[in-house]
Design an enzyme around this catalytic site. Structure first.
Site, short mmCIF file in Angstrom:
data_model
loop_
_atom_site.label_atom_id
_atom_site.label_comp_id
_atom_site.label_asym_id
_atom_site.label_seq_id
_atom_site.Cartn_x
_atom_site.Cartn_y
_atom_site.Cartn_z
CG ASP A 44 39.92 16.90 53.12
OD1 ASP A 44 40.90 17.22 52.71
OD2 ASP A 44 39.33 15.88 53.32
CG ASP A 82 38.91 18.41 49.46
OD1 ASP A 82 39.05 18.28 48.46
OD2 ASP A 82 40.10 18.66 50.19
CE LYS A 112 41.10 18.16 46.40
NZ LYS A 112 41.50 17.18 47.25
CD GLU A 114 41.47 12.67 49.79
OE1 GLU A 114 41.65 11.21 50.28
OE2 GLU A 114 41.69 13.43 50.34
CD GLU A 181 48.15 14.92 48.87
OE1 GLU A 181 47.02 15.19 48.54
OE2 GLU A 181 48.85 15.12 49.95
O1 KIV Z 1 42.59 19.24 51.40
C1 KIV Z 1 43.56 19.58 50.73
O2 KIV Z 1 44.07 20.85 51.16
C2 KIV Z 1 43.84 19.03 49.49
C3 KIV Z 1 45.13 19.35 48.95
C4 KIV Z 1 46.18 18.81 49.54
C5 KIV Z 1 45.27 19.40 47.51
O3 KIV Z 1 43.35 18.14 49.01
#
Ligand code: KIV
Length: 257
Positions: A44, A82, A112, A114, A181
């Site tokens: 994202d 994401d 993915k 968070e 991160e």
């Molecule tokens: O959105 C993204 O690019 C990420 C990376 C920072 C791992 O989550």
């Protein structure tokens, strides 16, 4: 042969570092895939190339649109997308619905999300039970920018322990891999040693099982890069020069010849 989630775990066991980068369109994704990147994340942080200041405004529809373009290019790398802000935090049903759309409509192999707090760990377990591979993301989680800013996380012993416990809980919930991160390198090393699944670091030092960077940072397409990013080539300068040369030649009637 196409990279699988299982292969990433085998690479961790063999000590073979995992190379990951982000992509947001067909052209970039094709270059990364052909160059042999193992994991391509439609992150994202694509917000940057869409002109948003943070990742918060990105919608699921925008992610789906760009992920479909990336999918058309990626033949070998594992493709992860994401889940954007507030498309999975509300309830497990919302997360299943959003992640299901990503897998069904884009052909990505995984999502993915968070956070490693208890409710998110339960959501990860629910997604994994539903057959959706999940990559976790702890430490600095940019979707929480209004709580944490973009500061390094896990600096105190207590904060580091909390991130470690989150990572362990995500592994137990069935995540196949975890992004760490912007945390201290020693903490990343400790987490990497404790987990059986791979850690992919960004701003987390050299000891993770793999590294990810945001491609627009690597290529200096974004106006500024975070302190932990490395610019491998400055496309901003290269493109500016090419556009200036073209403009001059058109104005001086040198192009076309
Ligand atoms: O959105 C993204 O690019 C990420 C990376 C920072 C791992 O989550």
């Amino acid at each position: 042969m196409a990279v699988t989630t299982r292969q990433l775990i085998e690479w961790k066991q063999k000590g073979r570092p995992i190379v990951a980068l982000t992509a947001w369109d067909y052209a970039i994704a094709q270059i990364l895939d052909t160059a042999g990147v193992d994991l391509i994340l439609v992150g994202d942080t694509m917000a940057v190339v869409l002109g948003y200041e943070t990742t918060l405004p990105i919608t699921l529809e925008e992610m789906l649109h760009h992920a479909k373009a990336v999918r058309r290019a990626v033949k070998r790398a594992l493709m992860v997308v994401d889940l954007p802000f507030l498309t999975y935090q509300e309830s497990q049903e919302q997360a299943i619905n959003s992640a299901g759309r990503v897998l069904k409509e884009t052909g990505a192999q995984a999502v993915k999300l968070e956070g490693g707090y208890p409710a998110m760990v339960e959501t990860v377990a629910r997604l994994v039970q539903a057959g959706i591979p999940v990559m976790g993301h702890v430490g600095l989680t940019p979707q929480s920018i209004h709580h944490t800013g973009l500061r390094q996380q896990g600096k105190t012993e207590e904060a580091g322990e909390r991130i470690l416990q989150e990572a362990i809980a995500l592994e137990q919930a069935g995540a196949f891999c975890i992004v760490l991160e912007h945390i201290p390198p020693e903490l990343a090393l400790h987490i990497t040693q404790k987990l059986s699944i791979p850690t992919i670091g960004i701003g987390a030092g050299p000891h993770c099982d793999g590294q990810v960077l945001v491609t627009s940072d690597v290529l200096a397409l974004s106006e500024k890069q975070p302190p932990f990013a490395k610019v491998y080539t400055n496309l901003r300068e290269t493109i500016t020069k090419a556009v200036q040369d073209y403009s001059t030649e058109v104005r001086e009637r040198k192009f076309p010849e």
